[in-house]
Design an enzyme around this catalytic site. Sequence first.
Site, PDB file in Angstrom:
ATOM      1  CG  ASP A 247      -1.810   1.195   1.324  1.00  0.00           C
ATOM      2  OD1 ASP A 247      -2.673   1.364   0.454  1.00  0.00           O
ATOM      3  OD2 ASP A 247      -1.625   1.993   2.265  1.00  0.00           O
ATOM      4  CD  GLU A 284      -2.310   2.919  -3.306  1.00  0.00           C
ATOM      5  OE1 GLU A 284      -3.307   3.604  -3.562  1.00  0.00           O
ATOM      6  OE2 GLU A 284      -2.031   2.531  -2.149  1.00  0.00           O
ATOM      7  CG  ASP A 310      -0.810   9.196 -14.529  1.00  0.00           C
ATOM      8  OD1 ASP A 310      -1.146   9.533 -13.375  1.00  0.00           O
ATOM      9  OD2 ASP A 310       0.146   9.711 -15.125  1.00  0.00           O
ATOM     10  CG  HIS A 313      -6.694   9.621 -12.076  1.00  0.00           C
ATOM     11  ND1 HIS A 313      -7.463   8.790 -11.303  1.00  0.00           N
ATOM     12  CD2 HIS A 313      -5.640   9.998 -11.289  1.00  0.00           C
ATOM     13  CE1 HIS A 313      -6.919   8.668 -10.105  1.00  0.00           C
ATOM     14  NE2 HIS A 313      -5.820   9.384 -10.071  1.00  0.00           N
ATOM     15  CG  ASP A 380      -7.805   3.933  -2.463  1.00  0.00           C
ATOM     16  OD1 ASP A 380      -8.298   4.057  -1.326  1.00  0.00           O
ATOM     17  OD2 ASP A 380      -6.621   3.638  -2.666  1.00  0.00           O
ATOM     18  CG  ASN A 384     -11.118   7.107  -0.903  1.00  0.00           C
ATOM     19  OD1 ASN A 384     -11.424   6.718   0.217  1.00  0.00           O
ATOM     20  ND2 ASN A 384      -9.914   6.934  -1.401  1.00  0.00           N
TER      21      ASN A 384
END
Length: 588
Positions: A247, A284, A310, A313, A380, A384
């Site tokens: 992590d 990660e 990347d 996203h 995540d 999140n």
Amino acid sequence: MHKFGVWAPRAQKMSLKFGDRVLPMNAPNKRGWWMLEVADTTCGDDYAFLIDDDSTPYPDPRSTRQPNGVHGMSRLYDHAEFEWHDQLWRGSPKTGAVLYEMHIGTFSKEGTFDGAITHLDYLADLGITHIELMPIAEFAGARGWGYDGVAIFATHEPYGGPNGLKRFVDACHAKGLSVILDVVYNHFGPVGNYTNKFGPYLTDKHKTPWGDAVNLDEGGSDEVRRFFCDNALMWLRDYHCDGLRFDAVHEFIDRSAVHFMEQLSVEVERLGATLGREFYLIAESDLNDPTVVRPREAQGYGLDSQWSDDFHHSLFTLVYTKEPGRGYYDDFGSMADLHKALKHAYVYDGKYSGYRKRKHGRPVEALSAHHFIHFDQNHDQVGNRALGERLEHLSGLDAAKVAIGIVLMAPYIPMLFMGEEWATSSPFLYFADHDDEEMRRLVSEGRKRDFALFFGDEVPNPEDIETFEKSKLNWDEIGEGKHAEMLAWTKALIKLRRCTVCLNDGNMHHLMVSSDDKRMTLVMQREEARVLVNLGTDPQRFDLLDGEALCLISCLGIDIADNAIELPGMTLAVLLSPSVNVEDREVR
């Protein structure tokens, strides 16, 4: 007879609390290790340590069982007592991996290792090769994501404890599934961490988002590094795990000549050579630095692969553009970004990042695409969000099908997040179960404050058990409507990837990518396979090459005429050259 040992250089005296007895420990060696041999011990005996004149019994930092939680006594456990059945298992090949990220507590109705075992046939049939388990080391409370672990040698008891994990791994190997375990070495959880009472596990010389950094390069760091390396080796040796996912390695602050990640990779490689097995190490990393996955012989750290944010996203901002308070997504949003992520792994490879307000990353050179893991969802990026929405919840079924199609048809190692393969209706929310009331209040208020501007009182309380229950997968829906449609699509794509040689080629030089921002189209040429993507709303026309055959489509209504194909909006198609046998691969 059992030899008890604990590293406690900060203590002036140490005692072992063993059952009802308090036994003074022998004087420490020069490195601060206290030892004591005790006769008449058995597996299942409880013990703890007393530090100086503190009457509080503290659990062993290396405890392998915490049956009464992170504050309770440690319990002796014998790894040799478990009967394994995987003696011939050597693991699935890394370069052909299809990963599946799983949270044990929400994957099955039972929320246990044994509950997860009942679905292993399904994963094997889907075409998964590696299960990536979110952290299962002991943390405070009954439920949580696992990233607040404090007793990192102990397996979370509500999931089934150490034997439960072993049964799960053994069953996975019987089904041909490798197991990668997510481990957290960049911080300890905020509740139940007593390590710093024993020694300098943390240092205030460096800071992380969680407070003081793990001590990797200050006084006492040799033993701290040994603590984490021994933990890594334990999961691989004693629990037969096939790999580890580390992590947030960007929060390892280490100025040593031999970086902690390099030490980990060396020691894991030595263990693999000893056992005759090959392990898979995944990072990660937010560094965009290929040093993490470059071989040690080329001055890298020697890890096998890293998550590729990347790419995520770049893709997410194209299929869902209504994000309020975009944050790091502000750096993405064009077809050119997705194009670059596919062709060069990193979008930010030394160019200026507006979000960071500085240049970020460095180029990837001469590395296989198999060093990078692609995904359109993970714990995540879903959890999140304030309401834990999956991609299909936000953008609809067609966009979810296109996104997973790009992930599975690209040359990088693909990873699915549990349930996305059937467009599950379940969100994946942030949930916790802190036994400290003040921590419960802070977590609840902090979560609501973070999202108050856009979601107000809609933000679920992480500490409510209902938040956890809502996040459990609903297996009853898997054969219905859009869920069955999504599952059939995903399964067909995985089958195509796994039985088509060119789709398993990690050589980036063999990948040709073209994109058009105006038309919102993308084309990936994978030698004999060509992937056509329309991310826009209007139909788009693509020329066919001689003899190309339509192999897979994401929806009906595609027109083929005049040696061209017209894709409706938000559609992906795979075309194969005549040299590839397309028998039994067509999906309608």
